[in-house]
Design an enzyme around this catalytic site. Structure first.
Site, PDB file in Angstrom:
ATOM      1  N   HIS A  46       9.681  13.717   3.612  1.00  0.00           N
ATOM      2  CA  HIS A  46      10.698  13.674   4.654  1.00  0.00           C
ATOM      3  C   HIS A  46      11.567  12.444   4.427  1.00  0.00           C
ATOM      4  CE1 HIS A  46       8.641  16.782   6.905  1.00  0.00           C
ATOM      5  NE2 HIS A  46       7.513  16.120   6.718  1.00  0.00           N
ATOM      6  N   LYS A  75     -11.020  -4.101 -11.755  1.00  0.00           N
ATOM      7  CA  LYS A  75     -11.796  -4.329 -12.973  1.00  0.00           C
ATOM      8  C   LYS A  75     -11.018  -3.788 -14.159  1.00  0.00           C
ATOM      9  CE  LYS A  75     -16.369  -3.365 -14.877  1.00  0.00           C
ATOM     10  NZ  LYS A  75     -17.653  -2.733 -14.645  1.00  0.00           N
TER      11      LYS A  75
END
Length: 183
Positions: free
Chosen positions: A110, A181
């Protein structure tokens, strides 16, 4: 619905798919006229409750929304109850697994501006391509937002909300998602 009938329906809507496509349950696959939707070889699409025991909330939905849209799914990709919805472009690399109920969206759905949203002005919907590299794993219930680029070998943690560019072999988690990580 028999998967052979569904594959015939896919061909009628100009969805290109490779050999060895496995459909477990009945996905929603819609290709807008003029758009490009390709699915590689040996792809598995899980769309029934028991096809993935993580607990699927919905059937897999793969949809091009505009004639300019493009979805390219590589070889040996697994998809479980996910939504892949493109107004512009979504590319998913080979050997990538997309966990249960994940969402991959290249647009905002939208307009952000109140006036445009209230007037339902589709041209104001912001889009940016999404690229997911090879050998990635997208955890269940995660959301990949417009403009995201995941390098090869990335792992997205369950429930992550991902936006941005990430290097190869990163573990990405959280809301907003960040690298936690390096593999």
């Amino acid at each position: 619905m028999n998967s052979n009938w569904f594959k015939l329906l896919m061909r009628v809507t100009k969805v290109r798919y490779g050999k060895g496509l496995i459909l477990k349950g009945v996905p929603v696959i819609y290709n807008k006229s003029g758009a490009l939707l390709t699915i590689g070889d040996h792809v598995v699409i899980n769309s029934s409750f028991l096809s993935n025991l993580v607990g699927l909330y919905q059937r897999t939905i793969i949809m091009t929304r505009t004639p300019e849209a493009k979805i390219e799914i590589g070889n040996r990709v697994g998809i479980s109850g996910a939504t892949i919805y493109a107004r512009e472009s979504i590319t998913i690399g080979d050997n990538t697994n997309i966990g249960g109920n994940a969402k991959i969206l290249d647009n905002d759905f939208h307009p952000l501006e109140i006036e445009a949203r209230n007037a339902d002005i589709k041209e104001k919907i912001r889009t940016r391509p999404v690229t997911i590299g090879k050998n990635c794993f997208i955890g269940c219930n995660s959301i990949i937002l417009k403009g995201t680029v995941l390098g090869d070998g990335c792992v997205v943690g369950a429930g992550a909300v991902v936006s941005g560019v990430f290097a190869d072999n990163c573990v990405i988690a959280g809301n907003p998602a960040k690298v936690i990580k390096k593999l």
